[in-house]
Write a protein that holds these residues in place. Structure first.
Motif, mmCIF file in Angstrom:
data_model
loop_
_atom_site.group_PDB
_atom_site.id
_atom_site.type_symbol
_atom_site.label_atom_id
_atom_site.label_comp_id
_atom_site.label_asym_id
_atom_site.label_seq_id
_atom_site.Cartn_x
_atom_site.Cartn_y
_atom_site.Cartn_z
ATOM 1 N N PHE A 86 4.502 5.421 -5.392
ATOM 2 C CA PHE A 86 4.698 5.368 -6.830
ATOM 3 C C PHE A 86 3.699 6.262 -7.567
ATOM 4 N N PHE A 87 2.429 6.063 -7.259
ATOM 5 C CA PHE A 87 1.409 6.858 -7.947
ATOM 6 C C PHE A 87 1.275 8.255 -7.341
ATOM 7 N N GLY A 88 1.481 8.351 -6.076
ATOM 8 C CA GLY A 88 1.353 9.652 -5.402
ATOM 9 C C GLY A 88 2.478 10.591 -5.767
ATOM 10 N N LYS A 89 3.663 10.008 -6.083
ATOM 11 C CA LYS A 89 4.794 10.838 -6.447
ATOM 12 C C LYS A 89 4.488 11.631 -7.711
ATOM 13 N N GLY A 90 3.931 11.014 -8.737
ATOM 14 C CA GLY A 90 3.571 11.711 -9.976
ATOM 15 C C GLY A 90 2.480 12.736 -9.742
ATOM 16 N N VAL A 91 1.477 12.327 -8.976
ATOM 17 C CA VAL A 91 0.377 13.255 -8.677
ATOM 18 C C VAL A 91 0.901 14.430 -7.870
ATOM 19 N N LEU A 92 1.751 14.118 -6.894
ATOM 20 C CA LEU A 92 2.314 15.171 -6.048
ATOM 21 C C LEU A 92 3.216 16.088 -6.877
ATOM 22 N N ASN A 93 4.017 15.471 -7.762
ATOM 23 C CA ASN A 93 4.870 16.291 -8.635
ATOM 24 C C ASN A 93 4.012 17.165 -9.549
ATOM 25 N N ASP A 94 2.948 16.584 -10.103
ATOM 26 C CA ASP A 94 2.052 17.372 -10.959
ATOM 27 C C ASP A 94 1.402 18.511 -10.182
ATOM 28 N N LEU A 95 0.952 18.210 -8.988
ATOM 29 C CA LEU A 95 0.336 19.257 -8.158
ATOM 30 C C LEU A 95 1.339 20.354 -7.851
ATOM 31 N N LEU A 96 2.584 19.914 -7.485
ATOM 32 C CA LEU A 96 3.604 20.908 -7.167
ATOM 33 C C LEU A 96 4.009 21.714 -8.404
ATOM 34 N N VAL A 120 0.841 -1.196 0.000
ATOM 35 C CA VAL A 120 0.000 0.000 0.000
ATOM 36 C C VAL A 120 0.878 1.248 0.000
ATOM 37 N N LEU A 121 1.908 1.249 0.825
ATOM 38 C CA LEU A 121 2.802 2.410 0.869
ATOM 39 C C LEU A 121 3.554 2.565 -0.449
#
Length: 184
Positions: free
Chosen positions: A43-53, A37-38
């Motif tokens: 993995f998926f949150g990194k791209g979303v987080l990078n996109d958000l940032l 889960v982590l």
């Protein structure tokens, strides 16, 4: 924060209804499930987080750029306004100077016109006084002449008797007759 922790700890002490419940013991949970889960979140949150940032960064940069453009526009408008203010101040000073000189000219013109009016009034007053003096002199002369004539007539009437009066009239008629013959 303590209240949230107390809430989850108290859930562990509740008797479970059937087979469902919260397991608050971290060591008792499945470490592989947690890792998966982590990992998925990372993995998926990194791209979303990078996109958000990145989106946030782009919005901040565009906001800064638009703010800079607005600042430059405001500075240009401020310079234009200052130039207009200097121009208006120069024009106001010119109007003020022209106004003062115009006021001085009007003052001089008014003083000259007043002096001319006073001079004309003085001349009119002098002419009126001279006219009234002449009129008074003429009236006095007429009265003196009338009084002298009345006095002479009174003297003549008192001195003349009817015979002398008759002779004077006859002599005057003779003089008039002689004048009539000369004119014919």
């Amino acid at each position: 924060m303590k209240n949230v922790t107390d809430f989850f700890v108290s859930l562990g002490y509740w008797p479970s209804a059937g087979s469902f419940g919260f397991n608050t013991d971290i060591l008792a949970t499945n470490p592989i499930n947690l890792t998966v889960v982590l990992g998925v979140l990372i993995f998926f949150g990194k791209g979303v987080l990078n996109d958000l940032l990145d989106n946030r960064k782009q919005r901040i940069l565009s906001t800064i750029q638009s703010s800079e453009e607005l600042r430059k526009g405001a500075i240009e408008q401020l310079e234009i306004a200052r130039a207009r203010l200097r121009k208006v101040e120069i024009e106001a000073d010119e109007y003020r100077r022209n106004g003062y000189s115009e006021i001085e000219r009007e003052k001089v013109n008014l003083i000259n016109a007043t002096c001319d009016s006073l001079e004309r009034l003085e001349n009119f007053k002098n002419e009126t006084l001279h006219f009234e003096q002449q009129r008074a002199i003429n009236q006095v002369r007429q009265r003196v002449f009338q009084q002298a004539l009345q006095g002479a007539l009174g003297t003549l009437n008192s001195c003349l008797n009817s015979e002398l009066h008759f002779r004077t009239i006859s002599a005057n008629i003779g003089t008039l007759g002689a004048m009539e013959e000369i004119t014919d």
